[in-house]
Design a protein around this motif. Structure first.
Motif, short mmCIF file in Angstrom:
data_model
loop_
_atom_site.label_atom_id
_atom_site.label_comp_id
_atom_site.label_asym_id
_atom_site.label_seq_id
_atom_site.Cartn_x
_atom_site.Cartn_y
_atom_site.Cartn_z
N GLN A 95 0.82 -1.21 0.00
CA GLN A 95 0.00 0.00 0.00
C GLN A 95 0.86 1.27 0.00
O GLN A 95 1.77 1.42 0.82
N VAL A 96 0.57 2.15 -0.95
CA VAL A 96 1.30 3.42 -1.06
C VAL A 96 0.43 4.51 -0.46
O VAL A 96 -0.68 4.76 -0.91
N SER A 97 0.94 5.11 0.61
CA SER A 97 0.26 6.23 1.24
C SER A 97 1.31 7.28 1.57
O SER A 97 2.46 7.16 1.16
N ARG A 98 0.93 8.26 2.33
CA ARG A 98 1.82 9.40 2.60
C ARG A 98 3.18 8.97 3.17
O ARG A 98 4.20 9.54 2.81
N HIS A 99 3.22 7.97 4.04
CA HIS A 99 4.45 7.61 4.75
C HIS A 99 4.96 6.21 4.47
O HIS A 99 5.94 5.79 5.09
N GLU A 100 4.34 5.48 3.56
CA GLU A 100 4.79 4.12 3.30
C GLU A 100 4.40 3.70 1.90
O GLU A 100 3.58 4.34 1.25
N GLY A 101 5.01 2.61 1.44
CA GLY A 101 4.63 2.05 0.17
C GLY A 101 5.81 1.53 -0.62
O GLY A 101 6.95 1.96 -0.44
N GLN A 102 5.49 0.56 -1.49
CA GLN A 102 6.50 -0.01 -2.37
C GLN A 102 5.88 -0.26 -3.73
O GLN A 102 4.72 -0.66 -3.85
N VAL A 103 6.69 -0.02 -4.77
CA VAL A 103 6.28 -0.31 -6.13
C VAL A 103 7.39 -1.09 -6.82
O VAL A 103 8.54 -1.03 -6.40
N LYS A 104 6.99 -1.82 -7.85
CA LYS A 104 7.97 -2.51 -8.69
C LYS A 104 8.15 -1.66 -9.94
O LYS A 104 7.20 -1.44 -10.69
N LEU A 105 9.36 -1.19 -10.15
CA LEU A 105 9.68 -0.27 -11.23
C LEU A 105 10.91 -0.79 -11.97
O LEU A 105 11.97 -0.94 -11.37
N ASP A 106 10.74 -1.11 -13.23
CA ASP A 106 11.84 -1.66 -14.05
C ASP A 106 12.49 -2.88 -13.39
O ASP A 106 13.70 -3.03 -13.39
N GLY A 107 11.68 -3.72 -12.80
CA GLY A 107 12.19 -4.94 -12.20
C GLY A 107 12.80 -4.77 -10.82
O GLY A 107 13.31 -5.72 -10.24
N GLU A 108 12.77 -3.57 -10.28
CA GLU A 108 13.33 -3.30 -8.96
C GLU A 108 12.25 -2.80 -8.03
O GLU A 108 11.28 -2.17 -8.45
N VAL A 109 12.42 -3.08 -6.75
CA VAL A 109 11.47 -2.62 -5.74
C VAL A 109 11.94 -1.26 -5.24
O VAL A 109 13.08 -1.11 -4.81
N TRP A 110 11.03 -0.29 -5.30
CA TRP A 110 11.32 1.08 -4.86
C TRP A 110 10.35 1.45 -3.75
O TRP A 110 9.20 1.04 -3.76
N THR A 111 10.83 2.26 -2.80
CA THR A 111 9.89 2.86 -1.87
C THR A 111 9.13 3.93 -2.65
O THR A 111 9.65 4.50 -3.60
N ALA A 112 7.88 4.16 -2.26
CA ALA A 112 7.05 5.08 -3.03
C ALA A 112 6.15 5.88 -2.11
O ALA A 112 5.85 5.46 -0.99
N ARG A 113 5.72 7.00 -2.63
CA ARG A 113 4.69 7.80 -1.96
C ARG A 113 3.85 8.44 -3.06
O ARG A 113 4.32 8.63 -4.19
N PRO A 114 2.61 8.76 -2.76
CA PRO A 114 1.74 9.33 -3.79
C PRO A 114 2.08 10.80 -4.06
O PRO A 114 2.61 11.51 -3.20
N LEU A 115 1.75 11.24 -5.26
CA LEU A 115 1.96 12.64 -5.63
C LEU A 115 1.11 13.55 -4.75
O LEU A 115 1.58 14.55 -4.22
N ASN A 116 -0.16 13.16 -4.55
CA ASN A 116 -1.05 13.89 -3.65
C ASN A 116 -1.05 13.17 -2.31
O ASN A 116 -1.34 11.98 -2.24
N ASP A 117 -0.75 13.87 -1.26
CA ASP A 117 -0.58 13.23 0.05
C ASP A 117 -1.81 12.47 0.52
O ASP A 117 -1.69 11.52 1.29
N ASP A 118 -3.00 12.84 0.09
CA ASP A 118 -4.22 12.18 0.56
C ASP A 118 -4.54 10.91 -0.21
O ASP A 118 -5.40 10.13 0.21
N ASP A 119 -3.88 10.65 -1.35
CA ASP A 119 -4.16 9.46 -2.14
C ASP A 119 -3.58 8.22 -1.48
O ASP A 119 -2.56 8.28 -0.79
N VAL A 120 -4.26 7.10 -1.69
CA VAL A 120 -3.79 5.79 -1.21
C VAL A 120 -3.96 4.81 -2.36
O VAL A 120 -5.03 4.73 -2.97
N TYR A 121 -2.90 4.06 -2.68
CA TYR A 121 -2.95 3.07 -3.74
C TYR A 121 -2.75 1.69 -3.13
O TYR A 121 -1.87 1.49 -2.29
N GLU A 122 -3.55 0.76 -3.59
CA GLU A 122 -3.54 -0.60 -3.04
C GLU A 122 -2.66 -1.51 -3.90
O GLU A 122 -2.42 -1.23 -5.08
N PRO A 123 -2.18 -2.63 -3.32
CA PRO A 123 -1.38 -3.58 -4.10
C PRO A 123 -2.14 -4.02 -5.35
O PRO A 123 -3.34 -4.27 -5.32
#
Length: 143
Positions: A95-123
């Motif tokens: 889950q990507v939220s203001r203070h936590e989150g991970q995404v897979k980008l070009d085969g690598e795991v990156w920490t992530a945060r949303p562009l808008n602080d109030d958005d939350v993205y689910e796995p």
């Protein structure tokens, strides 16, 4: 002046150029090298060696140095690796939220945060990388 003194001067000027990087001393080194060459080939008086040094140094400074500086400064350089990631698609792993989150980008795991602080993205959500902030991908939901 013996030719070997001109040769020592040429080497000393070339070595000093390594510290400055301005190409000025390198052109003087070329003049001293030319004077050393004429000193080895011809038995000219000291003023003639000095004249060779002066003429060759001035010619190098006026004709060669500006072209070399333009060539050195015109380099486009390599693109920053993080700039290449901007605009790429990524998959949310945690889950990507203001203070936590991970995404897979070009085969690598990156920490992530949303562009808008109030958005939350689910796995499983697909997002786009807007920019990289340090070691964190700033992402926005792809439509």
């Amino acid at each position: 002046m013996p030719a070997w003194i001109w040769l020592v001067a040429a080497l000393g000027l070339a070595g000093a150029e390594a510290l400055t990087g301005d190409l000025f001393l390198l052109m003087l080194s070329g003049g001293a090298l030319a004077a050393a060459g004429t000193g080895f080939l011809f038995d000219w008086p000291i003023w003639a060696d000095g004249a060779v040094f002066l003429v060759v140094s001035v010619l190098l400074l006026v004709l060669v140095r500006p072209a070399l500086r333009r060539r050195m400064e015109s380099g486009k350089g390599l693109p920053e690796p993080v700039k290449a990631l901007e605009g790429k698609a990524a998959l949310v792993l945690a889950q990507v939220s203001r203070h936590e989150g991970q995404v897979k980008l070009d085969g690598e795991v990156w920490t992530a945060r949303p562009l808008n602080d109030d958005d939350v993205y689910e796995p499983g959500d697909h997002v786009t990388v807007m920019h990289i902030d340090g070691a964190t991908a700033v992402v926005y939901r792809t439509i």
